[in-house]
Enzyme design. Structure first.
Site, PDB file in Angstrom:
ATOM      1  N   TRP A  47     -21.629  14.765  10.514  1.00 47.40           N
ATOM      2  CA  TRP A  47     -20.519  14.512   9.596  1.00 47.40           C
ATOM      3  C   TRP A  47     -20.603  15.377   8.335  1.00 47.40           C
ATOM      4  CZ3 TRP A  47     -16.820  11.727  11.719  1.00 47.40           C
ATOM      5  CH2 TRP A  47     -17.143  10.831  12.736  1.00 47.40           C
ATOM      6  N   GLU A 102      -5.648  -3.611  -1.126  1.00 48.29           N
ATOM      7  CA  GLU A 102      -6.108  -4.687  -0.241  1.00 48.29           C
ATOM      8  C   GLU A 102      -7.233  -5.517  -0.855  1.00 48.29           C
ATOM      9  OE1 GLU A 102      -5.392  -1.634   0.670  1.00 48.29           O
ATOM     10  OE2 GLU A 102      -4.651  -1.520   2.730  1.00 48.29           O
ATOM     11  N   LYS A 140     -16.108  16.129  11.573  1.00 50.42           N
ATOM     12  CA  LYS A 140     -17.203  16.036  12.544  1.00 50.42           C
ATOM     13  C   LYS A 140     -17.448  17.404  13.158  1.00 50.42           C
ATOM     14  CE  LYS A 140     -19.339  12.818  15.581  1.00 50.42           C
ATOM     15  NZ  LYS A 140     -19.253  11.601  16.361  1.00 50.42           N
ATOM     16  N   THR A 183       0.870  -1.184   0.000  1.00 51.47           N
ATOM     17  CA  THR A 183       0.000   0.000   0.000  1.00 51.47           C
ATOM     18  C   THR A 183       0.898   1.223   0.000  1.00 51.47           C
ATOM     19  OG1 THR A 183       0.013   0.109   2.394  1.00 51.47           O
ATOM     20  CG2 THR A 183      -1.726  -1.210   1.389  1.00 51.47           C
TER      21      THR A 183
HETATM   22  P1  AMP Z   1      -4.794   2.224  -3.479  1.00 50.94           P
HETATM   23  O1  AMP Z   1      -4.690   1.077  -2.547  1.00 50.94           O
HETATM   24  O2  AMP Z   1      -3.551   3.044  -3.578  1.00 50.94           O
HETATM   25  O3  AMP Z   1      -5.299   1.799  -4.802  1.00 50.94           O
HETATM   26  O4  AMP Z   1      -5.876   3.249  -2.875  1.00 50.94           O
HETATM   27  C1  AMP Z   1      -7.177   2.830  -2.598  1.00 50.94           C
HETATM   28  C2  AMP Z   1      -8.024   4.013  -2.232  1.00 50.94           C
HETATM   29  O5  AMP Z   1      -8.195   4.883  -3.361  1.00 50.94           O
HETATM   30  C3  AMP Z   1      -9.443   3.647  -1.841  1.00 50.94           C
HETATM   31  O6  AMP Z   1      -9.537   3.208  -0.505  1.00 50.94           O
HETATM   32  C4  AMP Z   1     -10.171   4.960  -2.075  1.00 50.94           C
HETATM   33  O7  AMP Z   1     -10.000   5.857  -0.996  1.00 50.94           O
HETATM   34  C5  AMP Z   1      -9.466   5.521  -3.297  1.00 50.94           C
HETATM   35  N1  AMP Z   1     -10.239   5.198  -4.513  1.00 50.94           N
HETATM   36  C6  AMP Z   1     -10.061   4.188  -5.369  1.00 50.94           C
HETATM   37  N2  AMP Z   1     -10.952   4.233  -6.373  1.00 50.94           N
HETATM   38  C7  AMP Z   1     -11.748   5.305  -6.149  1.00 50.94           C
HETATM   39  C8  AMP Z   1     -12.870   5.893  -6.823  1.00 50.94           C
HETATM   40  N3  AMP Z   1     -13.350   5.406  -7.950  1.00 50.94           N
HETATM   41  N4  AMP Z   1     -13.424   7.000  -6.275  1.00 50.94           N
HETATM   42  C9  AMP Z   1     -12.936   7.520  -5.137  1.00 50.94           C
HETATM   43  N5  AMP Z   1     -11.886   7.030  -4.464  1.00 50.94           N
HETATM   44  C10 AMP Z   1     -11.294   5.924  -4.955  1.00 50.94           C
END
Ligand code: AMP
Length: 532
Positions: free
Chosen positions: A435, A320, A430, A177
């Site tokens: 929220w 993940e 918050k 990550t």
């Molecule tokens: P990563 O593990 O780097 O791919 O990041 C994942 C995170 O990217 C997710 O938990 C979201 O917060 C964000 N994310 C992925 N796809 C989207 C989407 N289509 N719209 C908004 N946020 C997204």
């Protein structure tokens, strides 16, 4: 009594065997960083993967060992996906944009034994070589000056190799990550989880591939397993077009010249493409479908692509989750929707593909399950066969006792199953016990013609606990007042959501994967004070 069907262990090797057998001469095109182009096919990819598996064994690499790649998208990288898995190894796709301390940490943590890299990343290799304590072999994907070249290395083998067999749950790939807090965490994908995830990606409601699909994935092979495309594409026997550079002019030419029908990438990729076409005064390429994810796809982007005749598949997922969680394909009532309604629906994050389940729970107690009513917003949780259970080398599971993984995202589930993401749990504001979505405020602010980028964070407030403060980068040559922005927002969000302050900044910090880093923004404004 058990059922009486044949045994078939879910291993990645089936995928490449199938592609080579059933779509053997379907092309795999690469446009390299030096401007040259090469063509191979699925048969060629399999032959090279067999040679690579042999070459890895000759180096002493054994089942379960990690082999790293630091590379852009190209056919040799694709060979490595199958070659490493085929000899029982675990491919660790390293993001070259990570910061130095993260690069040091993840390679040592994964205990990578081999480093395969693009010549363009030689400076990273030179800087990190001393710090990476487990890497024994360096191999350069291009003609290597400092290391052996990939072609020479695998060229020394005859390809007479039997794929290594094992359990379905053996690992085949590890991705880290990007880690906005603390060290990055390793997510190990299995042969079985990867295969099932790729099958899910083939659904018409997801990538919708057919044998005639031609896909140019802009999403890097080092980001979240490139959304599983290298596997799903092999299953469907599609033609792949890879570009080792992300220059919009190069991509545009490839899209046209190679008859590309499908592409996939984060929103910024399309933004750069729009800008390029506008500057050149040319049309967008005639794509059939564009999968967009990684961060929220803005409405104007969806509108423009749809007007161009391109189906927009807005997807949500994370490292993940392998990463596909939801994809926005046309719903059953699609043809009855107006253009505006279609855009509204596509601006949400789509529906879960078969295999994953979603739920939202109350942000107040993180337990109470919320209704799928299109209104209740809560912490988004997920479970399924390609969703993480435990991070690499962690001592505890990453899921609760009931098996649900908390995504850290905040969203709303609509009655038809459509997910609408509204924030991250860490970023939602918050105020007086209620929220406020920082993301909705940012998206609304980005609609102002003078705003280049906006980020909203909750700042401590003596009366309301937290109130939103909007940080704005102005477009070059544009002037705008804080009050104008607040007025602009006033008919777009609830009145009590309006930011208490708008601060103009020269830049907004980003993570290595290009997402806004609110943690860094908060650190930068640690002494910020709002008046009562
Ligand atoms: P990563 O593990 O780097 O791919 O990041 C994942 C995170 O990217 C997710 O938990 C979201 O917060 C964000 N994310 C992925 N796809 C989207 C989407 N289509 N719209 C908004 N946020 C997204």
């Amino acid at each position: 009594m058990l059922g009486q069907m044949q045994e078939w262990t879910m291993r990645i090797t089936h995928v490449i065997d199938h592609a080579a057998r059933e779509a053997g001469d379907r092309e795999i095109v690469t446009r390299w960083a030096d401007g040259s182009e090469t063509r191979t096919d699925w048969k060629g990819i399999r032959t090279d993967a067999l040679k690579m598996a042999q070459a890895l064994q000759a180096l002493g690499i054994r089942k379960g060992d990690r082999v790293a790649s630091l590379a852009m998208n190209h056919s040799r990288h694709l060979v490595s996906w199958y070659g490493v898995a085929g000899m029982g190894g675990v491919l660790h796709t390293v993001n070259p944009r990570l910061f130095e301390d993260q690069l040091e940490y993840i390679v040592n943590h994964a205990e990578d034994k081999v480093m395969l890299y693009d010549a363009a990343f030689q400076p990273i290799i030179d800087k990190m070589r001393e710090k990476w304590t487990t890497v024994e072999h360096y191999i350069c994907y291009d003609s290597g000056e400092q290391s052996q070249s990939f072609e020479d290395w695998i060229g020394a083998q005859d390809g007479d190799f039997e794929w290594v067999t094992g359990a379905e749950t053996d690992p085949c790939m590890i991705c880290y990550t990007s880690g906005t807090t603390g060290n990055p965490k390793g997510v190990q994908y299995e042969h079985r989880s990867t295969l099932m995830h790729a099958l899910a990606g083939l659904q018409p409601a997801a990538f919708n591939f057919s044998a005639s699909s031609v896909m140019l994935p802009v999403v890097p092979m080092f980001h979240a397993a490139s959304w599983g495309l290298p596997y799903a594409g092999a299953m469907a026997g599609i033609k792949f077009v890879f570009s080792a550079v992300n220059d919009p002019a190069v991509l545009h030419q490839l899209l046209i010249d190679e008859g590309v029908t499908d592409s996939a990438g984060v929103p910024t990729v399309w933004l750069a493409h729009f800008q390029y076409c506008d500057k050149e005064g040319i049309d967008l390429p005639p794509l059939k479908a564009a999968t967009i994810g990684g961060s929220a796809c803005p409405r104007f982007m969806i509108e423009r692509l749809m007007k161009n005749g391109t189906r927009v598949q807005h997807a949500w997922g994370m490292t993940e989750t392998s990463p596909i969680g939801t994809v926005g394909g046309p719903t059953w009532d699609w043809d009855q929707l107006s253009f505006e309604e279609k855009v509204d629906k596509t601006a949400m994050q789509g529906r879960p593909v078969f295999g994953v389940e979603l739920r939202t729970v109350s942000l107040d107690d993180m337990v109470t399950e919320l209704p799928r009513d299109g209104e209740s917003s809560g912490a988004l949780q997920i479970r399924g066969p390609w969703i993480i259970k435990r991070y690499f080398k962690a001592e505890q599971d990453a899921v609760g006792n009931d098996g649900w993984f908390d995504t850290g995202d905040v969203g709303i589930i609509h009655p038809d199953g459509t997910l609408q993401l509204t924030d991250r749990t860490k970023d939602v504001i918050k105020s007086g016990g209620e929220w406020i979505s920082s993301v909705e405020l940012e998206n609304a602010a980005c609609g102002h013609p003078a705003v280049a980028e906006a980020a909203c964070v909750g700042m401590p407030h003596p009366k309301w606990d937290e109130r939103p403060v909007l940080f704005v980068v102005k477009k070059e040559g544009q002037e705008v007042e804080a009050e104008t922005i607040v007025n602009f927002l006033s008919d777009k969000v609830a009145k009590w959501w309006l930011p208490d302050a708008v601060e103009f900044v020269d830049d907004i910090p980003h993570t290595a994967t290009g997402k806004i880093s609110k943690k860094d923004l908060r650190d930068r404004f640690a002494d910020y004070k709002l008046e009562a």
